[in-house]
Design a protein around this motif. Structure first.
Motif, PDB file in Angstrom:
ATOM      1  N   ASP A   1       0.795  -1.143   0.006  1.00  0.00           N
ATOM      2  CA  ASP A   1      -0.019   0.043   0.136  1.00  0.00           C
ATOM      3  C   ASP A   1       0.804   1.252  -0.132  1.00  0.00           C
ATOM      4  O   ASP A   1       1.823   1.308   0.940  1.00  0.00           O
ATOM      5  N   PRO A   2       1.016   2.020  -0.908  1.00  0.00           N
ATOM      6  CA  PRO A   2       1.632   3.271  -0.970  1.00  0.00           C
ATOM      7  C   PRO A   2       1.547   4.122   0.583  1.00  0.00           C
ATOM      8  O   PRO A   2       2.743   4.687   0.799  1.00  0.00           O
ATOM      9  N   ARG A   3       0.731   3.879   0.848  1.00  0.00           N
ATOM     10  CA  ARG A   3       0.581   4.802   2.286  1.00  0.00           C
ATOM     11  C   ARG A   3       1.499   4.101   3.260  1.00  0.00           C
ATOM     12  O   ARG A   3       2.040   4.855   4.289  1.00  0.00           O
ATOM     13  N   PHE A   4       1.850   2.795   3.226  1.00  0.00           N
ATOM     14  CA  PHE A   4       2.755   2.243   4.186  1.00  0.00           C
ATOM     15  C   PHE A   4       4.266   2.777   4.056  1.00  0.00           C
ATOM     16  O   PHE A   4       5.070   2.817   5.004  1.00  0.00           O
ATOM     17  N   THR A   5       4.597   3.639   2.906  1.00  0.00           N
ATOM     18  CA  THR A   5       5.925   4.089   2.825  1.00  0.00           C
ATOM     19  C   THR A   5       5.901   5.559   3.038  1.00  0.00           C
ATOM     20  O   THR A   5       6.948   6.388   2.930  1.00  0.00           O
TER      21      THR A   5
ATOM     22  N   LYS B   1       9.565  15.481   6.469  1.00  0.00           N
ATOM     23  CA  LYS B   1       7.835  16.048   6.701  1.00  0.00           C
ATOM     24  C   LYS B   1       7.088  15.092   7.095  1.00  0.00           C
ATOM     25  O   LYS B   1       7.323  13.728   6.916  1.00  0.00           O
ATOM     26  N   LEU B   2       5.961  15.502   7.503  1.00  0.00           N
ATOM     27  CA  LEU B   2       4.722  14.739   7.711  1.00  0.00           C
ATOM     28  C   LEU B   2       3.894  14.605   6.683  1.00  0.00           C
ATOM     29  O   LEU B   2       3.484  15.395   5.739  1.00  0.00           O
ATOM     30  N   GLU B   3       4.058  13.219   6.003  1.00  0.00           N
ATOM     31  CA  GLU B   3       3.526  12.985   4.593  1.00  0.00           C
ATOM     32  C   GLU B   3       1.903  12.553   4.522  1.00  0.00           C
ATOM     33  O   GLU B   3       1.299  12.667   3.893  1.00  0.00           O
TER      34      GLU B   3
ATOM     35  N   TYR C   1      -0.271   1.391  10.346  1.00  0.00           N
ATOM     36  CA  TYR C   1       1.052   0.959   9.954  1.00  0.00           C
ATOM     37  C   TYR C   1       1.662   1.828   8.953  1.00  0.00           C
ATOM     38  O   TYR C   1       1.010   2.383   7.907  1.00  0.00           O
ATOM     39  N   ASP C   2       2.883   2.168   9.318  1.00  0.00           N
ATOM     40  CA  ASP C   2       3.700   2.841   7.985  1.00  0.00           C
ATOM     41  C   ASP C   2       5.312   2.252   8.529  1.00  0.00           C
ATOM     42  O   ASP C   2       5.581   1.618   9.312  1.00  0.00           O
TER      43      ASP C   2
END
Length: 313
Positions: free
Chosen positions: A222-226, A274-276, A236-237
């Motif tokens: 999941d792109p959000r994990f990165t 940064k906070l992504e 999770y990340d």
């Protein structure tokens, strides 16, 4: 401004962790700064937000849980994640105001839908993992939560909050919450042979996927994990996974190398991260300077101590 100076120009909740994890300050200096968390800034504000009945915002997980007019992400302002945030701030569990707050929860707070005491836990592993972390942090009994967690582990080594509805493949979201809880419990009590075995199996589930890739294809799950986030809540990340490994495997972990380099590449020319990804929803108050797309003290602190751990090995 130097990065350490930038981080120190903040709330006591961040300052004391910078002093301990990045600046190698003397233990007595760290303790003095940590003691301020309960009386100044974000920690004091969060303690103030607790009601006399022990609840934050009138509920445990979802205030107005039976009221469909209120969004589920009101969870961020309720008791469960408010306690998680206090632990993240590193508030001293021995502080009188903190002991009073925890006693209020222990004596009065019940799960919204089940009516069981808060520190007895619930059924979902993502929730129970956080509860176990809090039991360990605040010195509450957690044996029943451990047993519920062990009984809900899946055959692939991880956990999934949808297992009671038929899910048979683990989730990184649930697994990281449980791993954090089991590790905190072991640090506080020594754990048991069964809890250690469960934790190690869960770590293998995470590491088999290099913290963010599908084991079957190697694709990003999941792109959000990165993406970096804070507060993490139940999400999770990669940074959260690396923070866990930093504590679980102080000797280092070669299989985390790709995730470490992914994190390293996110560092800006100014030395900050940064906070992504902000997990949207109401909050009790804003933490100054923490905005999606901008440099974040929380993310920078966490990333720097991860890299310190990784580069030492």
């Amino acid at each position: 401004m130097d990065v350490i100076e930038y981080l120190m120009d903040s709330d006591p909740a961040i300052r004391w962790q910078v002093m301990r994890d990045l600046a190698d300050a003397a233990p007595e200096e760290v303790a003095r700064e940590r003691a301020r968390v309960a009386t100044e800034g974000w920690g004091a504000r969060l303690l103030f937000e607790q009601a006399a009945d022990g609840y934050w915002d009138g509920g445990v997980y979802r205030p107005g849980w039976a009221d469909e007019s209120r969004p589920m992400y009101d969870a961020w302002t309720a008791t469960h994640f408010s306690l998680q945030q206090l632990a993240d701030f590193g508030v001293d569990p021995a502080d009188p105001a903190v002991r009073q707050a925890v006693a209020r929860v222990r004596d009065n707070v019940r799960w919204d839908h089940a009516g069981e005491p808060y520190f007895d836990g619930e059924t979902e592993p993502c929730i129970n993992g956080v509860v176990l972390t809090l039991c360990a942090y605040f010195g509450e009994p957690g044996e029943s939560v451990v047993q519920t967690i062990l009984s809900s582990q899946l055959s692939d080594g991880g956990w999934n909050c949808w297992a009671e509805y038929g899910a048979r493949v683990s989730s990184l979201h649930a697994t990281i919450c449980v791993l954090e809880g089991l590790l905190a419990w072991e640090h506080a009590t020594g754990g048991t042979e069964a809890s250690r075995a469960a934790r190690l199996a869960g770590e293998e589930y995470l590491l088999d996927r290099r913290l963010f890739r599908r084991r079957s294809t190697g694709d990003v799950i999941d792109p959000r994990f990165t993406m970096t986030s804070y507060p993490v809540r139940w999400f999770y990340d990669v940074l959260r996974g690396l923070e866990y490994l930093r504590l679980a495997r102080p000797e280092g972990e070669p299989r985390a190398a790709e995730a470490v380099e992914l994190l390293r590449a996110k560092r800006g020319d100014d030395g900050l991260w940064k906070l992504e990804n902000t997990h949207e929803g109401p909050t009790l108050f804003d933490m100054e300077g923490e905005r999606e797309g901008f440099p974040s003290r929380w993310v920078t602190l966490r990333a720097m101590r991860v890299l310190r751990w990784a580069d030492a090995h």
